[in-house]
Design an enzyme around this catalytic site. Structure first.
Site, PDB file in Angstrom:
ATOM      1  N   SER A  12     -15.460   2.532  14.092  1.00 45.98           N
ATOM      2  CA  SER A  12     -16.440   1.611  13.507  1.00 45.98           C
ATOM      3  C   SER A  12     -15.942   0.187  13.693  1.00 45.98           C
ATOM      4  O   SER A  12     -14.859  -0.169  13.205  1.00 45.98           O
ATOM      5  CB  SER A  12     -16.610   1.894  12.015  1.00 45.98           C
ATOM      6  N   HIS A  37     -19.338   3.172  16.698  1.00 45.49           N
ATOM      7  CA  HIS A  37     -20.159   3.175  15.484  1.00 45.49           C
ATOM      8  C   HIS A  37     -20.384   1.725  15.046  1.00 45.49           C
ATOM      9  O   HIS A  37     -19.435   0.961  14.850  1.00 45.49           O
ATOM     10  CB  HIS A  37     -19.436   3.968  14.395  1.00 45.49           C
ATOM     11  N   ASP A  39     -22.205  -0.697  12.231  1.00 45.48           N
ATOM     12  CA  ASP A  39     -22.755  -0.709  10.877  1.00 45.48           C
ATOM     13  C   ASP A  39     -23.635  -1.937  10.667  1.00 45.48           C
ATOM     14  O   ASP A  39     -23.171  -3.071  10.752  1.00 45.48           O
ATOM     15  CB  ASP A  39     -21.616  -0.727   9.855  1.00 45.48           C
ATOM     16  N   MET A  41     -25.938  -3.908   7.999  1.00 44.07           N
ATOM     17  CA  MET A  41     -26.134  -4.026   6.542  1.00 44.07           C
ATOM     18  C   MET A  41     -26.981  -5.254   6.224  1.00 44.07           C
ATOM     19  O   MET A  41     -26.841  -6.293   6.886  1.00 44.07           O
ATOM     20  CB  MET A  41     -24.782  -4.153   5.846  1.00 44.07           C
ATOM     21  N   HIS A  70     -25.788   2.621  12.707  1.00 38.71           N
ATOM     22  CA  HIS A  70     -25.970   3.106  11.339  1.00 38.71           C
ATOM     23  C   HIS A  70     -26.670   2.016  10.531  1.00 38.71           C
ATOM     24  O   HIS A  70     -26.061   0.996  10.188  1.00 38.71           O
ATOM     25  CB  HIS A  70     -24.573   3.428  10.765  1.00 38.71           C
ATOM     26  N   MET A  72     -27.957   0.491   7.357  1.00 39.62           N
ATOM     27  CA  MET A  72     -27.892   0.493   5.886  1.00 39.62           C
ATOM     28  C   MET A  72     -28.782  -0.648   5.418  1.00 39.62           C
ATOM     29  O   MET A  72     -28.302  -1.669   4.897  1.00 39.62           O
ATOM     30  CB  MET A  72     -26.437   0.313   5.437  1.00 39.62           C
ATOM     31  N   MET A 141     -21.965  10.466   4.114  1.00 41.95           N
ATOM     32  CA  MET A 141     -21.151   9.324   3.681  1.00 41.95           C
ATOM     33  C   MET A 141     -20.049   9.837   2.743  1.00 41.95           C
ATOM     34  O   MET A 141     -20.331  10.481   1.740  1.00 41.95           O
ATOM     35  CB  MET A 141     -22.010   8.292   2.942  1.00 41.95           C
ATOM     36  N   GLY A 148     -15.924  -1.474   4.611  1.00 41.48           N
ATOM     37  CA  GLY A 148     -14.845  -0.694   5.191  1.00 41.48           C
ATOM     38  C   GLY A 148     -13.677  -0.651   4.215  1.00 41.48           C
ATOM     39  O   GLY A 148     -13.652  -1.376   3.220  1.00 41.48           O
ATOM     40  N   GLY A 149     -12.727   0.213   4.496  1.00 36.15           N
ATOM     41  CA  GLY A 149     -11.482   0.229   3.744  1.00 36.15           C
ATOM     42  C   GLY A 149     -11.550   0.850   2.364  1.00 36.15           C
ATOM     43  O   GLY A 149     -10.646   0.644   1.549  1.00 36.15           O
ATOM     44  N   ASP A 179     -18.500   9.684   7.581  1.00 39.74           N
ATOM     45  CA  ASP A 179     -18.288   8.234   7.652  1.00 39.74           C
ATOM     46  C   ASP A 179     -17.710   7.690   6.355  1.00 39.74           C
ATOM     47  O   ASP A 179     -18.371   7.727   5.312  1.00 39.74           O
ATOM     48  CB  ASP A 179     -19.653   7.578   7.956  1.00 39.74           C
ATOM     49  N   GLY A 181     -13.583   6.086   4.860  1.00 41.40           N
ATOM     50  CA  GLY A 181     -12.288   6.436   4.255  1.00 41.40           C
ATOM     51  C   GLY A 181     -11.462   7.427   5.042  1.00 41.40           C
ATOM     52  O   GLY A 181     -10.536   8.029   4.504  1.00 41.40           O
ATOM     53  N   GLY A 201     -12.854   3.287  10.765  1.00 43.35           N
ATOM     54  CA  GLY A 201     -12.913   1.839  10.907  1.00 43.35           C
ATOM     55  C   GLY A 201     -11.555   1.208  10.665  1.00 43.35           C
ATOM     56  O   GLY A 201     -10.770   0.984  11.589  1.00 43.35           O
ATOM     57  N   SER A 202     -11.253   0.935   9.381  1.00 44.29           N
ATOM     58  CA  SER A 202      -9.977   0.283   9.054  1.00 44.29           C
ATOM     59  C   SER A 202      -8.791   1.135   9.484  1.00 44.29           C
ATOM     60  O   SER A 202      -7.724   0.594   9.823  1.00 44.29           O
ATOM     61  CB  SER A 202      -9.903  -0.021   7.554  1.00 44.29           C
TER      62      SER A 202
HETATM   63  C1  DX5 Z   1     -19.264   1.986   5.292  1.00 47.34           C
HETATM   64  C2  DX5 Z   1     -19.576   2.085   6.761  1.00 47.34           C
HETATM   65  C3  DX5 Z   1     -18.487   2.695   7.557  1.00 47.34           C
HETATM   66  C4  DX5 Z   1     -17.211   1.894   7.572  1.00 47.34           C
HETATM   67  C5  DX5 Z   1     -16.090   2.855   7.601  1.00 47.34           C
HETATM   68  O1  DX5 Z   1     -20.366   1.523   4.619  1.00 47.34           O
HETATM   69  O2  DX5 Z   1     -20.755   2.855   6.976  1.00 47.34           O
HETATM   70  O3  DX5 Z   1     -18.903   3.007   8.882  1.00 47.34           O
HETATM   71  O4  DX5 Z   1     -17.096   1.035   8.676  1.00 47.34           O
HETATM   72  O5  DX5 Z   1     -14.920   2.133   7.463  1.00 47.34           O
HETATM   73  P1  DX5 Z   1     -13.563   2.809   6.960  1.00 47.34           P
HETATM   74  O6  DX5 Z   1     -13.173   3.806   8.030  1.00 47.34           O
HETATM   75  O7  DX5 Z   1     -12.629   1.653   6.853  1.00 47.34           O
HETATM   76  O8  DX5 Z   1     -13.853   3.465   5.659  1.00 47.34           O
HETATM   77 ZN    ZN Z   2     -21.190   3.567   9.073  1.00 51.38          ZN
END
Ligand code: DX5
Ligand code: ZN
Length: 223
Positions: A12, A37, A39, A41, A70, A72, A141, A148-149, A179, A181, A201-202
């Site tokens: 991500s 991926h 995101d 938002m 994705h 959101m 989810m 993220g994170g 997706d 953590g 992601g992180s």
């Molecule tokens: C959260 C996003 C994820 C996010 C995941 O709302 O949909 O795709 O980037 O990031 P990590 O892997 O850091 O949880």
């Molecule tokens: Zn996502």
């Protein structure tokens, strides 16, 4: 783990350095990323704002990886055309944001994209009962969307297992993407629960060597 035991990884870019996005994407490509991926938002459905179709369009020009977008956002149906034109390969919308899920899924597929439905951690699998035969991907989810994170919610593992069984029993085509953590230390449990694709992601971009981290995660989830 899914039947083929080949679990894919979708980094991500949310945790990448946006000022160096092309370089960051090359790093995960070099590690063997399977998808990218992205995101999106809107500051309404989730309390954060990220990027939109112009950035997706720019990314499309610098990578061969399929773009897993994705959304959101509220009223995702207003933007299906824009994300198709921008070059999205898979477009996922949240069940919680749609009054007319079938119509939206059909429109995504008619525009040549694969269609995904995402569920927040507190949304039960039962809402998928009438749509599961139609869709290409379910996004489970494992954090509350928006950032993220965050910390992986472990009760998600049972949800992944239950969905995996639903798909196997009926022989549906839908893939399970998980997706939020996920990192080196818990990716195996997610894969073993039945994920087909994991988003990280992180756990990639906040490590010293993202290329190496992708390789290491792949060795664990797809030995
Ligand atoms: C959260 C996003 C994820 C996010 C995941 O709302 O949909 O795709 O980037 O990031 P990590 O892997 O850091 O949880
Ligand atoms: Zn996502």
């Amino acid at each position: 783990m899914n039947s083929s035991s080949l679990v894919q990884i979708a980094p991500s870019i949310l945790s990448a350095d946006f000022a160096r996005l092309a370089e960051e994407i090359k790093k995960v490509e070099a590690g063997g990323a399977d998808l990218l991926h992205i995101d999106v938002m809107d500051g309404h459905f989730v309390p954060n704002i990220t990027i939109g179709p112009p950035v997706v369009n720019s990314i499309k020009k610098i990578t061969h990886l399929p773009l897993d977008v994705h959304l959101m956002i509220e009223n995702p149906d207003d933007y299906i055309e824009d994300f198709a034109r921008a070059g999205s390969d898979i477009l996922t919308i949240h069940q919680e944001t749609c009054y007319h899920l079938h119509r939206n899924i059909q429109e995504i597929q008619e525009k040549g994209m694969k269609a995904g439905v995402a569920l927040n951690p507190a949304t039960p699998l039962q809402v998928l009962e009438c749509i599961l035969p139609e869709i290409d991907q379910v996004v489970i989810m494992s954090v509350n969307p928006g950032f993220g994170g965050q910390k992986f919610i472990f009760s998600t593992l049972e949800k992944i297992k239950a969905l995996h069984n639903m798909i196997i029993v009926e022989n549906f085509k839908a893939k399970i993407l998980v997706d939020g953590g996920i990192k080196l230390d818990n990716c195996l449990r997610v894969a073993q629960a039945g994920a087909d694709i994991i988003v990280v992601g992180s756990g990639i971009f906040h490590t010293p060597d993202p290329t190496k981290t992708v390789v290491e995660i792949k060795q664990i989830i797809s030995p």
